[in-house]
Design a protein around this motif. Structure first.
Motif, PDB file in Angstrom:
ATOM      1  N   PHE A 180      15.764 -11.686   6.699  1.00 52.10           N
ATOM      2  CA  PHE A 180      16.172 -11.693   7.446  1.00 52.10           C
ATOM      3  C   PHE A 180      15.333 -11.865   8.665  1.00 52.10           C
ATOM      4  O   PHE A 180      15.020 -11.875   9.241  1.00 52.10           O
ATOM      5  N   VAL A 181      14.385 -10.896   7.294  1.00 59.97           N
ATOM      6  CA  VAL A 181      12.459 -10.374   7.784  1.00 59.97           C
ATOM      7  C   VAL A 181      12.475 -12.343   8.778  1.00 59.97           C
ATOM      8  O   VAL A 181      12.060 -12.282   9.073  1.00 59.97           O
ATOM      9  N   LYS A 182      12.564 -12.878   7.634  1.00 50.56           N
ATOM     10  CA  LYS A 182      12.244 -14.274   7.741  1.00 50.56           C
ATOM     11  C   LYS A 182      12.275 -15.340   8.929  1.00 50.56           C
ATOM     12  O   LYS A 182      11.985 -16.036   9.393  1.00 50.56           O
ATOM     13  N   THR A 183      14.094 -14.927   9.144  1.00 52.08           N
ATOM     14  CA  THR A 183      14.419 -15.102  10.664  1.00 52.08           C
ATOM     15  C   THR A 183      14.486 -14.377  11.736  1.00 52.08           C
ATOM     16  O   THR A 183      15.242 -14.987  12.518  1.00 52.08           O
ATOM     17  N   SER A 213       3.458  -8.683   9.361  1.00 57.69           N
ATOM     18  CA  SER A 213       3.625  -7.250  10.175  1.00 57.69           C
ATOM     19  C   SER A 213       4.345  -6.561   8.953  1.00 57.69           C
ATOM     20  O   SER A 213       4.030  -5.402   8.770  1.00 57.69           O
ATOM     21  N   PHE A 214       5.696  -7.185   8.296  1.00 56.16           N
ATOM     22  CA  PHE A 214       6.496  -6.877   7.501  1.00 56.16           C
ATOM     23  C   PHE A 214       5.314  -6.265   5.893  1.00 56.16           C
ATOM     24  O   PHE A 214       5.653  -5.118   4.869  1.00 56.16           O
ATOM     25  N   ASP A 215       4.404  -7.283   6.005  1.00 58.93           N
ATOM     26  CA  ASP A 215       3.329  -6.626   4.629  1.00 58.93           C
ATOM     27  C   ASP A 215       2.764  -5.231   4.727  1.00 58.93           C
ATOM     28  O   ASP A 215       2.901  -4.468   3.735  1.00 58.93           O
ATOM     29  N   PHE A 216       3.078  -4.465   5.896  1.00 60.42           N
ATOM     30  CA  PHE A 216       2.392  -3.346   5.822  1.00 60.42           C
ATOM     31  C   PHE A 216       3.008  -2.235   4.596  1.00 60.42           C
ATOM     32  O   PHE A 216       2.432  -1.351   4.400  1.00 60.42           O
ATOM     33  N   LEU A 217       4.323  -2.541   5.260  1.00 65.79           N
ATOM     34  CA  LEU A 217       5.748  -1.446   4.040  1.00 65.79           C
ATOM     35  C   LEU A 217       4.326  -1.129   2.430  1.00 65.79           C
ATOM     36  O   LEU A 217       4.899  -0.046   2.075  1.00 65.79           O
ATOM     37  N   GLY A 218       4.466  -2.533   1.977  1.00 69.74           N
ATOM     38  CA  GLY A 218       4.553  -2.450   0.442  1.00 69.74           C
ATOM     39  C   GLY A 218       2.180  -2.708   0.298  1.00 69.74           C
ATOM     40  O   GLY A 218       2.226  -2.137  -0.223  1.00 69.74           O
ATOM     41  N   ALA A 219       1.905  -3.510   1.792  1.00 66.34           N
ATOM     42  CA  ALA A 219       0.362  -3.507   1.002  1.00 66.34           C
ATOM     43  C   ALA A 219      -0.612  -2.932   2.105  1.00 66.34           C
ATOM     44  O   ALA A 219      -1.922  -3.147   2.253  1.00 66.34           O
ATOM     45  N   GLY A 220       0.177  -2.053   2.896  1.00 68.56           N
ATOM     46  CA  GLY A 220      -1.232  -1.374   4.190  1.00 68.56           C
ATOM     47  C   GLY A 220      -1.802  -0.513   3.331  1.00 68.56           C
ATOM     48  O   GLY A 220      -1.221   0.406   2.384  1.00 68.56           O
TER      49      GLY A 220
END
Length: 320
Positions: free
Chosen positions: A91-94, A160-167
């Motif tokens: 869902f994030v991808k789309t 922008s989704f990466d922030f949850l795991g790599a931010g």
């Protein structure tokens, strides 16, 4: 006779304190041991690295703690983690204005909640052993993740989704903040709410809890649903950190979550366990892995050492 009783009292007191604070003492001794053999162990960078690595297992273990306190077990956390991860990633991808990233995250959490609710419902309604039901869910969820992705990883996610795991926030990784929030919520539920008291009561004596008017079925539904949500949350964070989701993600994570809970002082018989103890248990496992990596100890030996520690924790629990 009185002299013997007086002499025995200090011994019992010391033994009681060791039983109560043993894991905290063990954790400190472990840190001192590794720092002596490698000065890099206690550097700020390595400490943050350990806590970030531990955060995934510790969040899973928060849900596992509540389940084990009720006298149950959840073997499905690793597979539910993978299923929620691949669905969220898809869902994030789309993602688009009609289906933004926050909605994708909510869908992932709902998948985890649904799996946990299913576990709790079948266990209570079908009166089946938690071991059997969650093992079935472990197989089903893993198969569903494979089917959903056709065995391939989901990649190409939004940055922008990466922030949850790599931010980072103030130089501290975001997963550590999420862990802190989960620990606070879990501690509040167990220590400051009526639901928490019911969880301990059900684990201590289910028949007595039911006789006193506690809705045992509802309590079990709550704890297994909570465990499912924690699994999905870890799946989402891991996906954000790796910027991809694989149907084999989280394989074997259930063992580390159970280990952290048991090492932290929770009883496999139910009725006993604390959030802080589980957190320290997760830190002990992470510290062992990190310290042995720094000392270049084989990964195979690390598995053996972890197994011995878990066995000792269970034996000490039985003695209590």
């Amino acid at each position: 006779m009185a002299t013997k009783q007086l002499a025995a009292s200090p011994v019992k007191k010391v033994a009681g304190n060791l039983s109560k604070y043993g894991i905290y003492i063990a954790f400190v001794v472990m840190c001192v041991f590794f720092s002596i053999f490698n000065p890099l162990f206690l550097t700020p960078g390595n400490i943050i690295n350990i806590v970030r690595q531990v955060s995934f297992n510790a969040i899973l273990a928060m849900g596992m703690t509540m389940v084990i306190i009720t006298g149950g077990i959840d073997l499905s956390v690793g597979s539910v983690l993978a299923l929620a991860a691949v669905i969220t990633a898809s869902f994030v991808k789309t993602a688009n204005p009609l289906l933004p990233v926050p909605v994708a995250l909510l869908i992932g959490l709902l998948i985890g909640a649904a799996c946990g609710l299913f576990n709790g419902y079948v266990i209570t309604k079908g009166k089946l052993a938690p071991f059997i039901v969650t093992m079935v869910m472990m197989t089903m969820a893993r198969g569903a993740a494979q089917l959903f992705t056709k065995g391939r990883p989901v990649t190409g996610l939004l940055e922008s989704f990466d922030f949850l795991g790599a931010g980072f926030i103030l130089r501290i990784p975001v997963p550590i903040y999420i862990l802190a929030l989960v620990v606070i919520i879990s501690h509040f539920i167990l220590s400051c709410t009526k639901t928490g008291r019911y969880i301990y009561a059900v684990g201590g004596n289910e028949q007595a809890a039911a006789a006193s008017g506690i809705k045992v079925r509802r309590v079990k539904l709550v704890v297994y649903t909570f465990s499912g949500v924690m699994s999905a949350l870890v799946g989402i964070i891991l996906t954000a950190r790796l910027n991809s989701a694989s149907p084999v993600l989280g394989n074997g994570y259930e063992l580390d979550a159970i280990a952290a809970t048991v090492i932290g002082g929770a009883s496999m018989d139910g009725g006993k366990g604390k959030v802080i103890g589980t957190l320290v248990g997760a830190l002990i496992i992470g510290t062992i892995s990190n310290g042995l990596d720094i000392l270049n100890v084989s990964a195979y030996w690390q598995q053996i050492i972890k197994g011995i520690i878990i066995l000792v924790a269970v034996l000490l629990d039985k003695k209590d």
